[in-house]
Design a protein around this motif. Structure first.
Motif, PDB file in Angstrom:
ATOM      1  N   UNK A  27       0.596  -1.332   0.155  1.00 49.08           N
ATOM      2  CA  UNK A  27      -0.015   0.006   0.249  1.00 49.08           C
ATOM      3  C   UNK A  27       0.949   1.231  -0.104  1.00 49.08           C
ATOM      4  N   UNK A  28       2.017   1.058   0.518  1.00 49.63           N
ATOM      5  CA  UNK A  28       2.953   2.465   0.441  1.00 49.63           C
ATOM      6  C   UNK A  28       3.807   2.670  -0.844  1.00 49.63           C
ATOM      7  N   UNK A  29       3.352   1.714  -1.930  1.00 49.33           N
ATOM      8  CA  UNK A  29       4.212   2.123  -2.993  1.00 49.33           C
ATOM      9  C   UNK A  29       3.943   3.610  -3.748  1.00 49.33           C
ATOM     10  N   UNK A 339       6.546 -17.038   4.566  1.00 45.25           N
ATOM     11  CA  UNK A 339       6.082 -15.883   4.574  1.00 45.25           C
ATOM     12  C   UNK A 339       5.911 -14.978   5.730  1.00 45.25           C
ATOM     13  N   UNK A 340       6.809 -15.351   6.914  1.00 41.62           N
ATOM     14  CA  UNK A 340       6.750 -14.665   8.269  1.00 41.62           C
ATOM     15  C   UNK A 340       8.068 -13.920   8.153  1.00 41.62           C
ATOM     16  N   UNK A 366      16.322   1.680  13.916  1.00 38.35           N
ATOM     17  CA  UNK A 366      15.464   0.745  13.090  1.00 38.35           C
ATOM     18  C   UNK A 366      14.714   1.198  12.067  1.00 38.35           C
ATOM     19  N   UNK A 367      14.721   0.672  10.918  1.00 37.24           N
ATOM     20  CA  UNK A 367      13.774   1.226   9.786  1.00 37.24           C
ATOM     21  C   UNK A 367      13.139   0.002   9.348  1.00 37.24           C
ATOM     22  N   UNK A 368      11.953   0.022   8.728  1.00 42.60           N
ATOM     23  CA  UNK A 368      11.090  -1.221   8.044  1.00 42.60           C
ATOM     24  C   UNK A 368      11.422  -1.133   6.581  1.00 42.60           C
ATOM     25  N   UNK A 369      11.720  -2.318   5.984  1.00 45.98           N
ATOM     26  CA  UNK A 369      11.899  -2.744   4.666  1.00 45.98           C
ATOM     27  C   UNK A 369      10.462  -3.320   4.160  1.00 45.98           C
ATOM     28  N   UNK A 370       9.683  -2.882   3.202  1.00 50.49           N
ATOM     29  CA  UNK A 370       8.560  -3.232   2.851  1.00 50.49           C
ATOM     30  C   UNK A 370       8.814  -4.358   1.820  1.00 50.49           C
ATOM     31  N   UNK A 371       8.308  -5.374   2.107  1.00 53.00           N
ATOM     32  CA  UNK A 371       8.205  -6.717   1.186  1.00 53.00           C
ATOM     33  C   UNK A 371       6.963  -7.392   1.018  1.00 53.00           C
ATOM     34  N   UNK A 374       2.061  -6.274   1.965  1.00 50.64           N
ATOM     35  CA  UNK A 374       2.062  -5.295   3.067  1.00 50.64           C
ATOM     36  C   UNK A 374       2.986  -5.769   4.294  1.00 50.64           C
ATOM     37  N   UNK A 375       4.064  -6.335   4.050  1.00 50.05           N
ATOM     38  CA  UNK A 375       4.882  -6.972   5.076  1.00 50.05           C
ATOM     39  C   UNK A 375       5.946  -5.751   5.367  1.00 50.05           C
ATOM     40  N   UNK A 376       6.144  -5.560   6.504  1.00 48.96           N
ATOM     41  CA  UNK A 376       6.956  -4.832   7.145  1.00 48.96           C
ATOM     42  C   UNK A 376       8.253  -5.601   7.739  1.00 48.96           C
ATOM     43  N   UNK A 377       9.506  -5.548   7.340  1.00 47.69           N
ATOM     44  CA  UNK A 377      10.619  -6.307   7.903  1.00 47.69           C
ATOM     45  C   UNK A 377      11.499  -5.358   8.807  1.00 47.69           C
ATOM     46  N   UNK A 378      11.815  -5.357   9.736  1.00 46.84           N
ATOM     47  CA  UNK A 378      12.606  -4.501  10.554  1.00 46.84           C
ATOM     48  C   UNK A 378      14.059  -4.798  10.178  1.00 46.84           C
ATOM     49  N   UNK A 379      14.830  -3.814  10.070  1.00 43.94           N
ATOM     50  CA  UNK A 379      16.299  -3.789   9.646  1.00 43.94           C
ATOM     51  C   UNK A 379      16.881  -2.836  10.881  1.00 43.94           C
ATOM     52  N   UNK A 380      17.900  -3.594  11.672  1.00 49.20           N
ATOM     53  CA  UNK A 380      18.538  -2.754  12.656  1.00 49.20           C
ATOM     54  C   UNK A 380      19.817  -2.370  11.954  1.00 49.20           C
TER      55      UNK A 380
END
Length: 587
Positions: A27-29, A339-340, A366-371, A374-380
Motif C-alpha cells: 500500500x505504500x508504493x 511468508x513470516x 531501526x527502519x522497516x523494509x517493505x516486502x 504489506x509486510x514490514x521487515x525490521x532492519x537494525x
C-alpha cells in the motif's frame, strides 16, 4: 500484418499483466512508480538492422560525430576553394594566354573543374586508405578486455561509390565558383599584369569567416565532450577498484559463499576476500521501499540494497564512519518460506542517514523494509559507511542499504590482491574447485573494467571529436596562411609604395591582416553562437558541463586566436620585410 496490428494485441496483454502486478504491490508504493508501470508501452523494432545494445547506446553519439565530420569536410572544402581562387589569380596570365589562342570559357571551366576533381578523387582515395587503418582503431575504443566488439569493417564497392560520389559533389560545389571567376577574367588586363584583387577579396573573406565558424563549432563540441570525459574520469567513486579481482560464480547457499571467501583468503598474495550479490558499477540494481517507524509515508525514491558478506567494506576500501561490519551470525531481512517476517541487520551509507535521519547518526536505529504486499521487515542499522557509486557513474548518489548476503544462485567473489590480480586468477580458480561442490566460476575480470565500461562512450566521443577539431584547426590555419600569403604576393607593389611613402611596420601588417582578422572574429562569433545552440541537442551526453560555462565559451576562441596568430605571422613578417626599391624595380 503491419507492425501496429501486431503491437495492439501485445499492448493489451501487457497492460493487463501490469494491472495484475499493481494489485500485488504494498500500500505504500509511491504513485510515481504505479504511473510509470501504467505508462509503459510495447515497442516493436525492425530486425533488418539487428537488435544491438551498441546501436541503442551509440546511435546519438555517432550522429553527432557524423555531423562533426561534415563540418570538417566543409572546412576542408572552403579551404580548397580559397586556395583555388588564389591559384587562379597566380595563373591569370596563363589563362589569358589560353583565351588569346582560341580557348573558350567552357574549355577553361572544363580544365579547372577537372583539376579540382583530380584533387578530390585523390583525397577520397587517401581517405579510404586511412579508413582501412582508422576504423579498427575506432572500434578498439569500444572494446574492453571482458567485452570484445566485433564489426564487419571491410571496404566494399558501396564505400568506394560513396567516396567517389562525395568527391564529385564537392568538386562541383566548391570548385565551380573559383573556376567561374577565373574563366571570367579579362584576358587583356591579365596579359598587362593588372590583377583584380579587390573583386576577389569578398569571396576570400567569406570563405575565411566560414572556416572560422565551422572550426569554432567543432572545437566547442569537442571541448564539451573532453570536459565530460575529464569530469567522469575524476569522479570520486567512494571505493578503490585497483587490484580487485571479480569472480562471477554460481552457488546455492549462504554457506557456499562464506566457505569460498574463506578459501580465497588463505591463498598467497590475497589481501582480503568477500562476496557480494554483484560488483559495484555493474549496472545491477535492487530497490525496496523503506519506512521509518513513527513517521508518515512519503513518495521519495526507494533506496538501493546490496547483499554482501563480512569483509566487503575492507576489501573495497569503503570507509566506516560509525558502527561495525557484518559478522557471520548477522541475518538478512527477509520473508521466510512461510511468508513470516525475519528481522535483519543493515549498514547504510551517508546519504541514507541524511535523507532518513536528517544527518543524525543512524547507527542503532531501526527502519522497516517493505516486502510482499504489506509486510514490514525490521532492519537494525549497525553501521554507517561512506557514500559510494552503486550502479552507474552518471547517476546521482542515492541512499543505499547493505545487508548480509543470503542464499542465491549467482554472486560475485571480490578478491583484493597485493599484485596484478589477473596474474593470480588461474590459481584462485583452482583454489575454488575444492571449496564447495556446488560452486562454479562463470567468468573472471577485474573491478577496474567496470569503471572503464562507464567511460567507453565518453572516451570515444572525446577522442574522435578532439581528432576532428585538430584536423579542422590545421585546415583553417593552412587556409589562413594561404590566403594571407597570396594577398602579400598580389599586393607587393602596393605595399612597396606604402613603405616608400613612410608607412610603419605595424601599418603594413595591419593592412595585410586586418580584413582577415575581422572575418575570423565574425566567423568565430557565429560558430560560438551555433555551438551554444547545438549544446542543447547533446546535453544528454554531457555530465556536469554546460555550453554556457565560461571555460566552454573561452577555450575555442582562444585556441582559434592562437592558431590564427601562428598562421598569420609568417605572411605578416614577409610583408614587413618587403624591399620597396626591389619591388618597384621588378614591377
Amino acid at each position: 500484418m503491419t507492425a501496429e496490428q501486431i503491437r495492439q494485441p501485445l499492448q493489451q496483454v501487457f497492460a493487463a499483466e501490469q494491472q495484475e502486478r499493481i494489485k500485488t504491490l504494498h500500500t505504500g508504493t509511491p504513485q510515481s512508480v504505479i504511473d510509470n508501470m501504467l505508462n509503459q508501452r510495447v515497442l516493436l523494432q525492425p530486425a533488418a538492422a539487428g537488435a544491438s545494445h551498441l546501436q541503442r547506446q551509440y546511435r546519438r553519439p555517432l550522429l553527432i560525430l557524423s555531423t562533426l565530420v561534415v563540418l570538417v569536410l566543409l572546412v576542408a572544402c572552403a579551404n580548397v576553394a580559397g586556395l583555388l581562387m588564389a591559384q587562379a589569380e597566380a595563373r591569370a596570365r596563363e589563362l589569358a594566354l589560353r583565351v588569346s589562342i582560341g580557348a573558350g570559357r567552357g574549355r577553361l571551366l572544363q580544365l579547372l573543374l577537372i583539376e579540382s576533381l583530380m584533387i578530390a578523387v585523390a583525397a577520397a582515395g587517401l581517405g579510404l586508405l586511412f579508413a582501412e587503418w582508422g576504423a579498427p582503431a575506432v572500434t578498439g575504443l569500444l572494446r574492453v578486455p571482458a567485452d570484445p566488439v566485433r564489426m564487419v569493417l571491410h571496404t566494399g564497392w558501396r564505400d568506394f561509390a560513396f567516396s567517389l560520389a562525395l568527391a564529385l559533389a564537392v568538386s562541383v560545389l566548391f570548385g565551380l565558383i573559383p573556376a567561374l571567376r577565373a574563366s571570367a577574367a579579362d584576358p587583356i588586363q591579365a596579359l598587362k599584369g593588372i590583377r583584380a584583387t579587390q573583386t576577389r577579396r569578398p569571396a576570400m573573406n567569406t570563405l575565411l569567416a566560414a572556416q572560422a565558424a565551422f572550426s569554432v563549432l567543432v572545437l566547442f563540441i569537442a571541448g564539451l565532450f573532453a570536459a565530460t570525459f575529464q569530469k567522469l574520469s575524476n569522479l570520486p567513486l567512494g571505493f578503490s577498484p585497483e587490484h580487485v579481482l571479480v569472480l562471477n560464480t554460481s552457488a546455492a547457499t549462504r554457506q557456499d559463499w562464506a566457505q569460498a571467501a574463506g578459501r580465497l583468503r588463505e591463498q598467497p598474495g590475497v589481501v582480503s576476500a568477500t562476496a557480494a550479490g554483484w560488483p559495484l558499477l555493474s549496472q545491477n540494481h535492487w530497490t525496496a521501499a523503506v519506512r521509518v517507524p513513527g513517521r508518515a509515508d512519503d513518495n521519495r525514491k526507494s533506496p538501493y540494497f546490496l547483499g554482501v558478506s563480512p569483509g566487503f567494506f575492507d576489501t573495497m576500501r569503503i570507509g566506516m564512519i560509525s558502527g561495525r561490519d557484518f559478522r557471520p551470525g548477522d541475518e538478512a531481512p527477509r520473508l521466510d518460506e512461510a511468508g513470516q517476517v525475519v528481522a535483519g541487520t543493515g549498514i547504510v551509507n551517508e546519504m541514507f542517514a541524511r535523507v532518513y535521519f536528517h544527518g543524525a547518526n543512524a547507527t542503532g536505529q531501526v527502519v522497516h523494509m517493505l516486502q510482499g504486499k504489506d509486510k514490514r521487515v525490521p532492519v537494525e542499522i549497525i553501521g554507517v559507511v561512506r557514500d559510494t557509486a552503486y550502479g552507474d557513474l552518471r547517476e546521482p548518489l542515492r541512499p543505499t542499504v547493505f545487508v548480509p548476503i543470503g542464499s542465491r544462485d549467482n554472486a560475485a567473489l571480490l578478491v583484493r590482491t597485493a599484485s596484478d590480480p589477473l596474474a593470480q586468477a588461474p590459481g584462485l580458480r583452482r583454489a575454488l574447485q575444492g571449496a564447495s561442490s556446488g560452486l562454479r566460476v562463470r567468468n573472471i575480470e577485474v573491478q577496474e573494467n567496470f569503471v572503464r565500461w562507464h567511460l567507453v562512450r565518453e572516451r570515444l566521443l572525446a577522442s574522435l571529436s578532439a581528432f576532428f577539431a585538430l584536423i579542422a584547426l590545421v585546415l583553417a590555419a593552412i587556409g589562413l596562411y594561404g590566403t594571407l600569403n597570396s594577398s602579400v604576393t598580389l599586393q607587393r607593389r602596393e605595399i612597396g609604395i606604402r613603405i616608400t611613402l613612410g608607412a610603419q611596420t605595424g601599418e603594413v601588417v595591419k593592412s595585410v591582416t586586418g580584413s582577415a582578422a575581422w572575418m575570423l572574429t565574425l566567423g568565430g562569433a557565429a560558430g560560438l553562437l551555433a555551438g551554444i545552440a547545438s549544446s542543447r541537442l547533446i546535453e544528454k551526453l554531457l555530465f556536469n558541463v554546460k555550453g554556457t560555462d565560461p571555460a566552454s565559451l573561452a577555450a575555442p576562441i582562444l585556441i582559434l586566436a592562437a592558431t590564427a596568430a601562428a598562421a598569420g605571422l609568417p605572411p605578416a613578417l614577409r610583408a614587413s620585410r618587403i624591399d620597396p626599391a626591389e619591388t618597384l624595380r621588378s614591377e
